[in-house]
Design a protein around this motif. Structure first.
Motif, mmCIF file in Angstrom:
data_model
loop_
_atom_site.group_PDB
_atom_site.id
_atom_site.type_symbol
_atom_site.label_atom_id
_atom_site.label_comp_id
_atom_site.label_asym_id
_atom_site.label_seq_id
_atom_site.Cartn_x
_atom_site.Cartn_y
_atom_site.Cartn_z
ATOM 1 N N MET A 120 62.430 57.432 -9.204
ATOM 2 C CA MET A 120 62.282 58.459 -10.242
ATOM 3 C C MET A 120 63.656 59.064 -10.531
ATOM 4 O O MET A 120 64.397 59.399 -9.611
ATOM 5 C CB MET A 120 61.306 59.535 -9.780
ATOM 6 N N LYS A 121 63.956 59.191 -11.827
ATOM 7 C CA LYS A 121 65.270 59.691 -12.257
ATOM 8 C C LYS A 121 65.161 61.152 -12.673
ATOM 9 O O LYS A 121 64.109 61.594 -13.157
ATOM 10 C CB LYS A 121 65.774 58.874 -13.458
ATOM 11 N N ALA A 122 66.277 61.865 -12.517
ATOM 12 C CA ALA A 122 66.327 63.258 -12.995
ATOM 13 C C ALA A 122 65.874 63.298 -14.448
ATOM 14 O O ALA A 122 66.339 62.492 -15.263
ATOM 15 C CB ALA A 122 67.737 63.802 -12.862
ATOM 16 N N GLY A 123 64.974 64.207 -14.755
ATOM 17 C CA GLY A 123 64.483 64.343 -16.134
ATOM 18 C C GLY A 123 63.222 63.552 -16.423
ATOM 19 O O GLY A 123 62.583 63.760 -17.458
ATOM 20 N N ASP A 124 62.840 62.644 -15.513
ATOM 21 C CA ASP A 124 61.592 61.889 -15.726
ATOM 22 C C ASP A 124 60.388 62.832 -15.735
ATOM 23 O O ASP A 124 60.375 63.862 -15.052
ATOM 24 C CB ASP A 124 61.371 60.862 -14.597
#
Lengths: 64, 404
Positions: free
Chosen positions: B310-314
């Protein structure tokens, strides 16, 4: 059997007071309170265990 | 990627391409939730609607809800809003649901006393009277739309009373809330228009309370809490916005789904009438089986959760409806068992964002169903195929014709 509420975990779901209204209540913020602080009468043990099992926050502590 | 047309197209594999506004998913989301939950990929991902993750197992949904530092509430709507719309929000969010710690603590502390079980009990009789008045209007006809003639009419009036705003404006409030939470989610123009309606209305209400403070009035009391907390107009408007938006569509959907269920289960109507002590577990069971609300979280920093990068902002869709049908947590999860005793449902979420209005919602749901069954003990769907549903953020029937 004695019950306690872990105040840091309790989020005020009130599942405990629904499962065991004789044992658990609510403070002015809606967080759980313990109505019977001493030994619980045997007829309330099942309800207290249900209250513990139904708490999504794992905030009910039972000491036996 | 913000309209139905742009996001349409067949879903070949829901674990990699689910569509929360697919008409079949909106009508009956549970089979798709089941397929994802039992697949090798129980946390699905889709690029539709700006991209999102979709955990379906109870354990995962609860773990994410409780990890509020990694999975933040800076946006809790299931689809992103248009960047161009930011200015129109005028810094007004929906505290405490959109707040993160440390501000979350006082944002929530200030409103919790209004929603404690002992505080909401005072609305029971007026809610009962309201339900009876609604039924008076259609009982002689022998048929009604349980969604629009009844369920939809109840929470809006309770919330308007709590907020001290004109109950006569209920139809407008309902239309605004549907505009931001239902129709507007697939139509950015409608969403923005109705957001502006809500913010403009509460701006006027705040000005009015400043000029004419009222006794026992929530908005006046919030404005006067500045001695204890750094209260701003944006905060008070945000709370009003939250109570209107989160307090109406959600509870009406729960009432509507429950009536839809009862219309098809006369044996449940009969049991509830003959065994009133069932109500406590029955309400929790209906909340579990027909949980209306899905909330979003925004990932704060790159992280891996259950093998998902999971990426920052997802965006993560917290499907409480999917969690509450997980067979790992609930025996026979698709069955409504009115006396289900072990029921650790999370219809109101979990962790620090547990629905602040949960005790009010329970009261409204119970009273609405009790009054209905007192007055209309036997009823059935006119045509099951004609029932229409809303979904995405809030799942519930929008047209539900019944005869009695």
């Amino acid at each position: 059997m004695r019950v306690k509420v872990d105040a840091d975990s309790c989020q005020g779901q009130q599942m405990c007071s629904i499962a065991a209204p004789e044992v658990f209540g609510s403070d002015e913020l809606g967080h759980a309170t313990v109505l019977i602080t001493g030994d619980l009468p045997a007829e309330l043990h099942t309800k207290a265990r249900r209250a513990q099992a139904n708490c999504p926050e794992d905030a009910i502590i039972i000491e036996e | 990627m913000s309209t139905l047309e742009e996001n349409a197209g067949p879903v070949l594999d829901p674990t990699s391409d689910f569509n929360i506004f697919d008409p079949e998913f909106v009508r009956d989301p549970y089979p798709t939730m089941h397929d994802i939950r039992e697949s090798k990929c129980p946390i699905a991902h889709s690029e539709r609607w700006g991209g999102s993750w979709f955990p379906t197992r109870y354990e995962d949904v609860v773990a994410i809800a409780q990890e509020h530092e990694t999975f933040t509430s800076r946006d809790i709507v299931v689809v992103p809003r248009a960047a161009a719309a930011e200015g129109a929000y005028a810094g007004v969010a929906a505290p405490p649901i959109t707040s993160d710690p440390p501000d979350h603590h006082w944002h929530r502390r200030l409103i919790l006393p209004v929603f404690a079980p002992q505080a909401v009990a005072k609305y029971e009789q007026s809610t009962r009277d309201l339900c009876n008045q609604l039924i008076d209007k259609f009982i002689d006809k022998g048929h009604a739309d349980a969604a629009t003639d009844y369920a939809q009419q109840i929470p809006v009036r309770v919330i308007a009373t709590m907020l001290g705003v004109p109950v006569e404006m209920s139809d407008e409030f309902t239309s605004w809330v549907r505009g931001v939470l239902e129709i507007g989610l697939t139509d950015p123009k409608v969403r923005l228009e109705n957001r502006i309606n809500i913010i403009s209305f509460f701006k006027q209400q705040l000005e009015d309370r400043k000029a004419n403070p009222r006794e026992n009035d929530l908005i006046t009391d919030l404005l006067n809490s500045g001695d204890k907390y750094p209260v701003t107009d944006q905060y008070v408007m945000g709370v009003c916005n939250l109570m209107l938006v989160a307090g109406i569509d959600t509870t009406w959907s729960a009432i509507g789904s429950s009536l839809w269920h009862l219309a098809q289960h006369p044996e449940h109507c009969e049991r509830l009438r003959s065994t009133p002590e069932l109500w406590a577990t029955a309400i929790e069971e209906l909340l579990r089986a027909y949980s209306p609300v899905t909330m979003a979280r925004i990932v704060d920093h790159d992280t891996e959760f259950q093998g998902c990068p999971m990426k920052a902002g997802d965006r993560i869709l917290m499907s409480f409806p999917a969690a509450n049908r997980d067979p790992r947590q609930f025996d026979n999860p698709d069955e409504v068992i009115l006396d289900r005793e072990h029921n650790r449902h999370v219809a109101f979420g979990s962790g620090i964002h547990r629905c602040a209005g949960s005790n009010l919602a329970r009261l409204e749901l119970r009273v609405a169903l009790q009054v209905w069954l007192e007055r209309i003990p036997k009823f059935s769907l006119v045509d099951p195929a004609s029932v229409t549903w809303a979904g995405g953020q809030v799942h519930g029937p929008r047209i539900c014709n019944v005869r009695f």
